[in-house]
Design a protein around this motif. Sequence first.
Motif, PDB file in Angstrom:
ATOM      1  N   GLU A  62      30.851 -17.607   3.371  1.00 22.84           N
ATOM      2  CA  GLU A  62      30.949 -17.762   4.821  1.00 22.84           C
ATOM      3  C   GLU A  62      29.777 -18.536   5.417  1.00 22.84           C
ATOM      4  N   LEU A  63      28.733 -18.763   4.657  1.00 22.79           N
ATOM      5  CA  LEU A  63      27.591 -19.518   5.179  1.00 22.79           C
ATOM      6  C   LEU A  63      27.958 -20.990   5.320  1.00 22.79           C
ATOM      7  N   PRO A  64      27.428 -21.671   6.331  1.00 19.63           N
ATOM      8  CA  PRO A  64      27.777 -23.087   6.530  1.00 19.63           C
ATOM      9  C   PRO A  64      27.056 -23.986   5.532  1.00 19.63           C
ATOM     10  N   ALA A  65      27.702 -25.108   5.255  1.00 26.19           N
ATOM     11  CA  ALA A  65      27.128 -26.131   4.378  1.00 26.19           C
ATOM     12  C   ALA A  65      27.523 -27.497   4.910  1.00 26.19           C
ATOM     13  N   ASP A  66      26.716 -28.500   4.598  1.00 24.51           N
ATOM     14  CA  ASP A  66      26.950 -29.854   5.093  1.00 24.51           C
ATOM     15  C   ASP A  66      27.981 -30.565   4.229  1.00 24.51           C
ATOM     16  N   CYS A  67      28.887 -31.268   4.889  1.00 20.93           N
ATOM     17  CA  CYS A  67      29.842 -32.115   4.178  1.00 20.93           C
ATOM     18  C   CYS A  67      29.094 -33.307   3.597  1.00 20.93           C
ATOM     19  N   GLN A  68      29.389 -33.651   2.361  1.00 19.24           N
ATOM     20  CA  GLN A  68      28.681 -34.745   1.700  1.00 19.24           C
ATOM     21  C   GLN A  68      29.073 -36.116   2.238  1.00 19.24           C
ATOM     22  N   PHE A  69      30.138 -36.189   3.039  1.00 19.62           N
ATOM     23  CA  PHE A  69      30.594 -37.471   3.572  1.00 19.62           C
ATOM     24  C   PHE A  69      30.237 -37.641   5.047  1.00 19.62           C
ATOM     25  N   CYS A  70      30.612 -36.669   5.878  1.00 13.94           N
ATOM     26  CA  CYS A  70      30.385 -36.806   7.322  1.00 13.94           C
ATOM     27  C   CYS A  70      29.147 -36.066   7.806  1.00 13.94           C
ATOM     28  N   GLY A  71      28.614 -35.143   7.023  1.00 17.77           N
ATOM     29  CA  GLY A  71      27.413 -34.427   7.413  1.00 17.77           C
ATOM     30  C   GLY A  71      27.645 -33.252   8.342  1.00 17.77           C
ATOM     31  N   GLN A  72      28.889 -32.966   8.698  1.00 18.64           N
ATOM     32  CA  GLN A  72      29.176 -31.829   9.566  1.00 18.64           C
ATOM     33  C   GLN A  72      29.099 -30.522   8.770  1.00 18.64           C
ATOM     34  N   LYS A  73      28.841 -29.444   9.485  1.00 19.84           N
ATOM     35  CA  LYS A  73      28.718 -28.137   8.853  1.00 19.84           C
ATOM     36  C   LYS A  73      30.066 -27.419   8.865  1.00 19.84           C
ATOM     37  N   HIS A 124      38.089 -29.428   3.157  1.00 22.87           N
ATOM     38  CA  HIS A 124      37.766 -30.436   4.165  1.00 22.87           C
ATOM     39  C   HIS A 124      37.389 -31.759   3.508  1.00 22.87           C
ATOM     40  N   GLU A 125      36.567 -31.711   2.458  1.00 22.64           N
ATOM     41  CA  GLU A 125      36.115 -32.940   1.808  1.00 22.64           C
ATOM     42  C   GLU A 125      37.242 -33.657   1.073  1.00 22.64           C
ATOM     43  N   THR A 126      38.227 -32.932   0.591  1.00 23.44           N
ATOM     44  CA  THR A 126      39.303 -33.561  -0.175  1.00 23.44           C
ATOM     45  C   THR A 126      40.501 -33.977   0.668  1.00 23.44           C
ATOM     46  N   ASP A 127      40.731 -33.304   1.825  1.00 28.74           N
ATOM     47  CA  ASP A 127      41.965 -33.555   2.573  1.00 28.74           C
ATOM     48  C   ASP A 127      41.755 -34.028   4.008  1.00 28.74           C
ATOM     49  N   PHE A 128      40.728 -33.562   4.690  1.00 26.13           N
ATOM     50  CA  PHE A 128      40.647 -33.775   6.130  1.00 26.13           C
ATOM     51  C   PHE A 128      39.502 -34.680   6.572  1.00 26.13           C
ATOM     52  N   CYS A 129      38.475 -34.813   5.798  1.00 24.55           N
ATOM     53  CA  CYS A 129      37.314 -35.590   6.242  1.00 24.55           C
ATOM     54  C   CYS A 129      37.685 -37.070   6.345  1.00 24.55           C
ATOM     55  N   GLU A 130      37.379 -37.672   7.483  1.00 27.81           N
ATOM     56  CA  GLU A 130      37.687 -39.082   7.694  1.00 27.81           C
ATOM     57  C   GLU A 130      36.678 -40.007   7.025  1.00 27.81           C
ATOM     58  N   GLU A 131      35.571 -39.457   6.558  1.00 29.76           N
ATOM     59  CA  GLU A 131      34.556 -40.267   5.890  1.00 29.76           C
ATOM     60  C   GLU A 131      34.643 -40.172   4.369  1.00 29.76           C
ATOM     61  N   ARG A 132      35.593 -39.420   3.850  1.00 34.30           N
ATOM     62  CA  ARG A 132      35.699 -39.283   2.397  1.00 34.30           C
ATOM     63  C   ARG A 132      36.121 -40.613   1.772  1.00 34.30           C
ATOM     64  N   VAL A 133      35.676 -40.828   0.557  1.00 32.43           N
ATOM     65  CA  VAL A 133      35.927 -42.085  -0.139  1.00 32.43           C
ATOM     66  C   VAL A 133      37.303 -42.033  -0.787  1.00 32.43           C
ATOM     67  N   VAL A 134      38.125 -43.042  -0.504  1.00 27.76           N
ATOM     68  CA  VAL A 134      39.479 -43.123  -1.048  1.00 27.76           C
ATOM     69  C   VAL A 134      39.706 -44.526  -1.598  1.00 27.76           C
ATOM     70  N   TRP A 135      40.723 -44.645  -2.432  1.00 32.18           N
ATOM     71  CA  TRP A 135      41.132 -45.927  -2.989  1.00 32.18           C
ATOM     72  C   TRP A 135      42.303 -46.485  -2.185  1.00 32.18           C
ATOM     73  N   CYS A 136      42.469 -47.766  -2.283  1.00 34.46           N
ATOM     74  CA  CYS A 136      43.625 -48.410  -1.675  1.00 34.46           C
ATOM     75  C   CYS A 136      44.885 -47.970  -2.412  1.00 34.46           C
ATOM     76  N   GLN A 137      45.999 -47.837  -1.667  1.00 33.48           N
ATOM     77  CA  GLN A 137      47.235 -47.401  -2.308  1.00 33.48           C
ATOM     78  C   GLN A 137      47.785 -48.446  -3.281  1.00 33.48           C
ATOM     79  N   TYR A 138      47.289 -49.680  -3.186  1.00 32.42           N
ATOM     80  CA  TYR A 138      47.687 -50.730  -4.122  1.00 32.42           C
ATOM     81  C   TYR A 138      46.694 -50.851  -5.276  1.00 32.42           C
ATOM     82  N   HIS A 139      45.969 -49.771  -5.518  1.00 30.19           N
ATOM     83  CA  HIS A 139      45.008 -49.772  -6.625  1.00 30.19           C
ATOM     84  C   HIS A 139      45.705 -49.948  -7.972  1.00 30.19           C
TER      85      HIS A 139
END
Length: 317
Positions: free
Chosen positions: A119-130, A139-154
């Motif tokens: 239950e303790l807060p931690a910083d997101c490695q992409f956006c820095g939010q707690k 959050h890091e795998t599905d919802f964060c808008e700053e997470r690193v993704v590949w192009c769908q034409y990869h």
Amino acid sequence: MSESASSSTAEGSPTSEKHCEDLSPSKKIKLETTSASREVETKLEARLGGILCCAVCLDLPHSSVFQCSNGHLMCAGCFTHLLADARIRDETATCPNCRVEISRSLATRNLAVEKAVSELPADCQFCGQKYPRNSLERHETDFCEERVVWCQYHVLGCGWWGPQHEKSSHENQCQQPSHTGAQILPHLRRQNEANNEQKSIFKSIFSVLSLEKITFNDLQLKPYRTDEFIHKLFYETSRFTALNYQWVIKAHLNDNQRDPHLTNKRYLTYQVDDGFDNEVENLFIMFLWFINKLFYFSILFLMFLLVILLLFILLSF
């Protein structure tokens, strides 16, 4: 005119202090209480982090939490390393704080600490939010808008990767779908080679598992030490039967390092031998040597007797 205007604007521009003074007493109290509550929350989080941290690495546990009989906390990784290091040195594992003996059976999990840490807060490695630790991974795998993704034409050879919020704009301008088949073919060939290599590995595993005779043995590695000047630790199983032969498995831990307990890396090397000990092998070799020499001397003795017999026959005539 410009000087008077600038002076008037400078005098008329409200500062933060004047703005705070102009606020009503109720708003001042709200601002003070919110800032004070934030400070209390940060201090409480820091204090809880210091209390619930691992006694070895001094970091908050990410998974299971173990404790000794006196209640000192250890994360799963450090707990496993303590047991492994003690096994390497052929000693009893102890708690780093109170030196009480610890093992898989003596140490227990602390579920309350695990839930409190989650239950303790931690910083997101992409956006820095707690975010709470129990929802941070999602959050890091599905919802964060700053997470690193590949192009769908990869799969077609596009090498772009970047934040999630830039993916749609890139895909609208991506030139990979407009490439011809001849341009995409080399990339598809490389992917096909990688897939075929993985398939060959799986086929080899399945071919081994599909044999007619498969023997299952529950083996236990026991620690031993070599007779060298610098003793080296190795593990050896008892003899077991497989494919009409007696076998022994030997395992060497960090065999290429002089002091394996000084590093966190573990290299385990297995060696499968037949069931004969070295002494038995030496006796067997000596026996074969003796039989060989005996056969050699027997042939010489027979030849000597044959020569004497021939001489006796010649002298008799």
